[in-house]
Design an enzyme around this catalytic site. Sequence first.
Site, short mmCIF file in Angstrom:
data_model
loop_
_atom_site.label_atom_id
_atom_site.label_comp_id
_atom_site.label_asym_id
_atom_site.label_seq_id
_atom_site.Cartn_x
_atom_site.Cartn_y
_atom_site.Cartn_z
N SER A 147 0.85 -1.19 0.00
CA SER A 147 0.00 0.00 0.00
C SER A 147 0.89 1.23 0.00
O SER A 147 2.05 1.18 0.41
CB SER A 147 -0.90 0.02 1.24
OG SER A 147 -1.51 1.28 1.42
N TYR A 160 -1.45 -1.05 10.61
CA TYR A 160 -1.61 -1.24 9.17
C TYR A 160 -0.36 -0.75 8.43
O TYR A 160 0.12 -1.42 7.51
CB TYR A 160 -2.85 -0.49 8.70
CG TYR A 160 -3.23 -0.76 7.26
CD1 TYR A 160 -3.63 -2.03 6.85
CD2 TYR A 160 -3.23 0.26 6.31
CE1 TYR A 160 -4.00 -2.28 5.53
CE2 TYR A 160 -3.59 0.03 4.99
CZ TYR A 160 -3.97 -1.25 4.61
OH TYR A 160 -4.33 -1.49 3.31
#
Length: 254
Positions: A147, A160
Amino acid sequence: MTAEFGSELDGQVAIVTGASSGIGEATAKSLAARGASVVLAARREDELDELAAQIEDEDGETLVVPTDITDDEDIDTVVETTTDEYGRIDILVNNAGVMPLTHIADADRETLQRTIDVNLTGLITLTHAVIPTMLEQESGHVVNLSSVVGRFLQSNSTHYNAAKAGVKMFGDSLRLDVASEGIRVATIEPGAVSTELLEHIPDEEIKEGVEGHVGTMQALQPDDIARAITFVVTQPEHVDINEVLIRPTDQVQP
């Protein structure tokens, strides 16, 4: 299934995790359109069956294997089922993921652990299970979905951020070990994509903030990422695209 630019993946076998929706679903369709036999792996069997029917209606080849990426037995099953059916694994797309964003002080340990288990540990474990087949073949392609926040920090996202940064480091390290054996490794780092990941955010205020941020731009669609993945895996064998950072044109912050 008619391919847009030909059938570069004829005879190849791809496992796609998180195939029941979003990027995984779009990638499965794209790889099948290029001629690959696609193993659809995710927890939601009904959605996988529906996707398989769509692909097969277009003359694509699929195999549905319900898989929880955090379950070691499921990981062994999807690999064994694939090799039993096709005798090889050419492409692994590690796409399964969750995004339960929350401030670290408000996160419970289950949320922290599941974020790491799904986004990183499961990815590493499945790759570990697939690599022996690729080594035997002396070929293969591992594509890991990281990401933009694995590279650029985002608030309320410590767990995350860490998981996605780990995906990037794992991919780079993996390539050191297997490139000489003919195995290619790519890390895909999407920015804002319109998927159901936003539904994983438990904190309503944070969720509204992220939705508002994404709403300020023309977000990427799953097909956009699928095209990038397909581009990566259809390169000649001597070409290894190691990393793709892909964001909406108007996304200037993570």
